[in-house]
Enzyme design. Structure first.
Site, PDB file in Angstrom:
ATOM      1  N   GLY A   9       0.836  -1.190   0.000  1.00 30.14           N
ATOM      2  CA  GLY A   9       0.000   0.000   0.000  1.00 30.14           C
ATOM      3  C   GLY A   9       0.870   1.238   0.000  1.00 30.14           C
ATOM      4  O   GLY A   9       2.003   1.221  -0.469  1.00 30.14           O
ATOM      5  N   CYS A  10       0.356   2.297   0.545  1.00 32.04           N
ATOM      6  CA  CYS A  10       1.069   3.573   0.568  1.00 32.04           C
ATOM      7  C   CYS A  10       2.371   3.455   1.355  1.00 32.04           C
ATOM      8  O   CYS A  10       2.387   2.948   2.476  1.00 32.04           O
ATOM      9  CB  CYS A  10       0.170   4.633   1.203  1.00 32.04           C
ATOM     10  SG  CYS A  10       0.976   6.231   1.378  1.00 32.04           S
ATOM     11  N   PHE A  11       3.449   3.922   0.777  1.00 28.32           N
ATOM     12  CA  PHE A  11       4.745   3.794   1.452  1.00 28.32           C
ATOM     13  C   PHE A  11       4.858   4.663   2.690  1.00 28.32           C
ATOM     14  O   PHE A  11       5.683   4.409   3.559  1.00 28.32           O
ATOM     15  CB  PHE A  11       5.930   4.013   0.522  1.00 28.32           C
ATOM     16  CG  PHE A  11       5.912   5.198  -0.407  1.00 28.32           C
ATOM     17  CD1 PHE A  11       5.308   6.407  -0.107  1.00 28.32           C
ATOM     18  CD2 PHE A  11       6.553   5.096  -1.634  1.00 28.32           C
ATOM     19  CE1 PHE A  11       5.329   7.479  -0.984  1.00 28.32           C
ATOM     20  CE2 PHE A  11       6.598   6.168  -2.521  1.00 28.32           C
ATOM     21  CZ  PHE A  11       5.973   7.366  -2.191  1.00 28.32           C
TER      22      PHE A  11
END
Length: 174
Positions: A9-11
């Site tokens: 997902g979002c880093f």
């Protein structure tokens, strides 16, 4: 030192959850797995580059075992969601692991199997070749610490960070 390259997902969330762990020397947010050289955040967000948002986590295995790094990865994101994490949708948000060699691939596969025992459902986490890793723009590095009151951080990152802190409290920096 050992480095694992992981996408979940979002880093920003991965970065925020790994940084407080003792033995983690660095976390670099970046892009991997696509066909575009030196992609920008804007290009990756289109979903057309093939890259995933990922982190390169460098840690000291004498201080924090690799299994803990991997189990934290499967704690902080839902590995059953294909090409998404919550409202972040697209292949750039896929759950993926990028082993550097056969030894890492075996460790990663074991961690994925452990995750299946924890989550109600089989992980869709892919094992992909370790190709060029492109560090993200500077404003993405340590984003959560720089933007603790940003809405996404409060709504999405904080719960993930809290899950990791609760499960791996013995590895938190004092």
């Amino acid at each position: 030192m050992e480095t694992y390259v992981l996408a979940g997902g979002c880093f920003w969330c991965l970065d925020a959850a790994y940084r407080p762990l003792r033995g983690v020397e660095s976390v670099v947010s970046g892009y991997i797995g696509g066909s575009t050289e030196n992609p920008s955040y804007e290009a990756v967000c289109t979903g057309t580059t093939g890259h995933a948002e990922a982190v390169a986590v460098t840690f000291d295995p004498e201080v924090i075992p690799g299994d803990v790094i991997l189990d934290a990865f499967f704690t902080m994101h839902d590995p059953r969601q294909l090409n998404r994490q919550g409202n972040d949708i697209g292949t750039q948000y896929r759950s993926a692991m990028f082993p550097k060699d056969a030894e890492q691939e075996a460790l990663f596969a074991e961690a994925r199997a452990r995750a299946a025992d924890v989550w109600d459902g089989e992980p869709v986490t892919t094992m992909e070749p370790l190709t060029a890793f492109y560090p993200a723009e500077e404003y993405h590095q340590d984003f959560f610490a720089k933007n603790p009151t940003q809405g996404y951080c409060l709504a999405v990152a904080v719960p993930k960070v809290n899950k990791v802190r609760a499960r791996f409290a013995e590895y938190l920096e004092v």
